[in-house]
Design an enzyme around this catalytic site. Structure first.
Site, PDB file in Angstrom:
ATOM      1  CG  HIS A  72      -2.164  -0.794   1.017  1.00 12.90           C
ATOM      2  ND1 HIS A  72      -3.366  -0.482   1.588  1.00 12.90           N
ATOM      3  CD2 HIS A  72      -2.377  -1.903   0.265  1.00 12.90           C
ATOM      4  CE1 HIS A  72      -4.280  -1.364   1.197  1.00 12.90           C
ATOM      5  NE2 HIS A  72      -3.695  -2.238   0.407  1.00 12.90           N
ATOM      6  CE1 TYR A 200      -6.277   4.482  10.214  1.00 15.63           C
ATOM      7  CE2 TYR A 200      -5.401   4.583   7.980  1.00 15.63           C
ATOM      8  CZ  TYR A 200      -5.392   4.033   9.255  1.00 15.63           C
ATOM      9  OH  TYR A 200      -4.497   3.034   9.567  1.00 15.63           O
ATOM     10  N   PRO A 292      -5.480   1.666  18.075  1.00 17.97           N
ATOM     11  CG  PRO A 292      -7.421   0.566  17.422  1.00 17.97           C
ATOM     12  CD  PRO A 292      -6.786   1.241  18.593  1.00 17.97           C
ATOM     13  CE  LYS A 296       3.096   3.599  12.843  1.00 18.82           C
ATOM     14  NZ  LYS A 296       3.430   2.873  11.629  1.00 18.82           N
ATOM     15  CE1 TYR A 384      -1.586   4.437   8.694  1.00 19.76           C
ATOM     16  CE2 TYR A 384      -0.326   3.074   7.161  1.00 19.76           C
ATOM     17  CZ  TYR A 384      -1.477   3.301   7.904  1.00 19.76           C
ATOM     18  OH  TYR A 384      -2.501   2.390   7.864  1.00 19.76           O
TER      19      TYR A 384
HETATM   20  C1  PHB Z   1      -6.745  -3.530  10.248  1.00 18.55           C
HETATM   21  O1  PHB Z   1      -6.667  -3.844   9.053  1.00 18.55           O
HETATM   22  O2  PHB Z   1      -7.229  -4.309  11.084  1.00 18.55           O
HETATM   23  C2  PHB Z   1      -6.277  -2.183  10.663  1.00 18.55           C
HETATM   24  C3  PHB Z   1      -5.680  -1.362   9.716  1.00 18.55           C
HETATM   25  C4  PHB Z   1      -5.259  -0.103  10.084  1.00 18.55           C
HETATM   26  C5  PHB Z   1      -5.412   0.336  11.379  1.00 18.55           C
HETATM   27  C6  PHB Z   1      -5.973  -0.497  12.341  1.00 18.55           C
HETATM   28  C7  PHB Z   1      -6.411  -1.770  11.966  1.00 18.55           C
HETATM   29  O3  PHB Z   1      -5.018   1.577  11.721  1.00 18.55           O
END
Ligand code: PHB
Ligand code: APR
Length: 389
Positions: A72, A200, A292, A296, A384
């Site tokens: 990604h 997000y 989450p 991280k 990130y």
């Molecule tokens: C996930 O794919 O479970 C996931 C991805 C990004 C995040 C948190 C969880 O920031």
């Protein structure tokens, strides 16, 4: 029984450390409280930094990951009517990969078993003795029978609820914690992801995240109340709420389907200091937790394992202790930065119950600045994709 490094906890931290040390001829025993099926049943995040990927390669367990993962190069950020992309590749030259933590753990178990690694499941009453002496040992019971392992070092990889951290006396241990007034409700569904990059999304109804595992497995989250239980949310209610929190262009094309897993996780920031006491070293969730937002959790565990692994190898190969002596300091320096990123991204995109009109304007100004400022995006992207070890 005797081993060189006794590892408490058979999650990704403990298994990765065991696997890396094994390849350097350093003997370990892993003690896990649950069964392998239980550990593999836990659904966790799925974004790996390049540093983690490299560590998996060094551990010789990257074949399936390299075949099945997806790179990604950026992510979508949305806030109210504002929507933009942050291009990690362009800003940092690096990227992240999508590969579930469950798959990482499965690959590590397979490798450990193939190499005859010793993993003891269903351990109870695990107790660390003499961590501040030259001769530590660990006792535990299985089916009521007590066992003892003498060792050189103990790695506490037993997660947030483990016993390793508690072994460090309170006079030495200092804990820092922030609890957030909401949780994340997560759904896994066998549907194609709504977008090829993660989304997000901060909305007036609360945060939402669109993530994925592969072409036909999606992972979605919505911010929820701490008093909610997964059973309170039917699949329909979840999809309806998710659609209301993401931009219309994605909501319109979201493919819904039955959930194959649904769970709620509270959000917490937590760090314990120091991460070493004598011959005991804490790694991963045993020492720190991040909310989450930013994915991280596993990636901070990986940098701990990197520092500890290199310190132990240096000690066994050359007799020099500076790597393990600096373990806590080096690991914490990186952890606190990941804590900052996870905390600030959580603050940026969630709705807080006590937020007033001014706070909302501040959040919007932060997002607008990020959207319009290349340097700000570069800072986000560097964090990130993962800060260097
Ligand atoms: C996930 O794919 O479970 C996931 C991805 C990004 C995040 C948190 C969880 O920031
Ligand atoms: N004795 C033996 N094992 C224990 C004990 C104990 N007293 N307490 C806990 N464990 C085991 C748990 O059952 C679990 O399998 O330790 C393991 C810890 O694993 P995780 O909680 O997964 O923690 P860690 O390996 O550090 O992984 C890092 O990254 O995405 C994040 O939180 C996520 O699990 C994740 C973490």
């Amino acid at each position: 029984m005797r081993t060189q490094v006794a590892i408490i906890g058979g999650g990704p931290s403990g298994l990765l450390l065991s696997q890396l040390l094994h390849r350097k001829g350093i003997d370990t025993v892993v003690l896990e409280r649950k069964t392998k099926d239980y550990v593999l049943g836990r659904i966790r995040a799925g974004i790996l930094e390049v540093g983690f990927v490299n560590l998996m390669r060094e551990a010789g367990v990257a074949d399936r990951m390299d075949k099945e993962c997806f790179a990604h190069d950026g992510t979508v950020i949305s806030f109210g009517e504002t929507q933009f992309n942050i291009d990690f590749k362009e800003l940092t030259g690096s990227n992240v990969v999508v590969y579930g933590q469950t798959e990482v753990t499965r690959d590590l178990y397979e490798a450990r078993e193939a190499m005859g690694g010793q993993i003891v499941f269903n351990t109870e009453n695990v107790t660390i003795h003499g961590a501040d002496s030259d001769a530590p040992h660990v006792t535990y019971t299985v089916d009521g029978t007590e066992h003892r392992i003498d060792c050189d070092y103990v790695a506490g990889c037993d997660g947030f609820h483990g016993i390793s951290r508690q072994t460090i006396p309170l006079s030495i241990r200092k804990e820092y914690e922030k609890l957030y007034p909401f949780g994340w409700l997560g759904v896994l569904s066998e549907t194609p992801p709504v977008n090829d990059e993660l989304i997000y999304s901060g909305s007036e109804r609360g945060f939402a995240l669109c993530s994925m595992r592969n072409e036909n497995l999606s992972r979605y989250y919505i911010q929820c109340s701490l008093s909610d239980a997964p059973e309170d949310w039917t699949d329909d209610a979840f999809w309806t709420e998710l659609k209301r929190r993401i931009p219309a262009e994605y909501a319109d094309k979201l493919v819904t389907g039955p959930s194959i897993e649904k769970s709620i996780a509270p959000l917490r920031s937590f760090v314990t200091e120091p991460m070493r006491w004598g011959r005991l070293f804490l790694c991963g969730d045993a020492a720190h937790i991040v909310p989450p937002t930013g994915a991280k959790g596993l990636n901070t565990a990986a940098s701990d394992i990197h520092y500890l692994y290199n310190g132990l190898v240096q000690m066994y190969e050359t007799g020099k202790s500076d790597g393990i002596d600096q373990y806590s300091e080096k690991a914490l320096a990186r952890i606190w930065k990941a804590e900052r990123f996870s905390w600030s991204t959580t603050n940026l995109l969630h709705r807080f119950p006590d937020q007033n009109a001014f706070d909302l304007k501040m959040q919007k100004a932060d997002v607008d600045f990020l959207r319009g400022n290349r340097e700000a995006q570069s800072v986000f992207a560097q964090n990130y994709v993962g800060l260097p070890y």
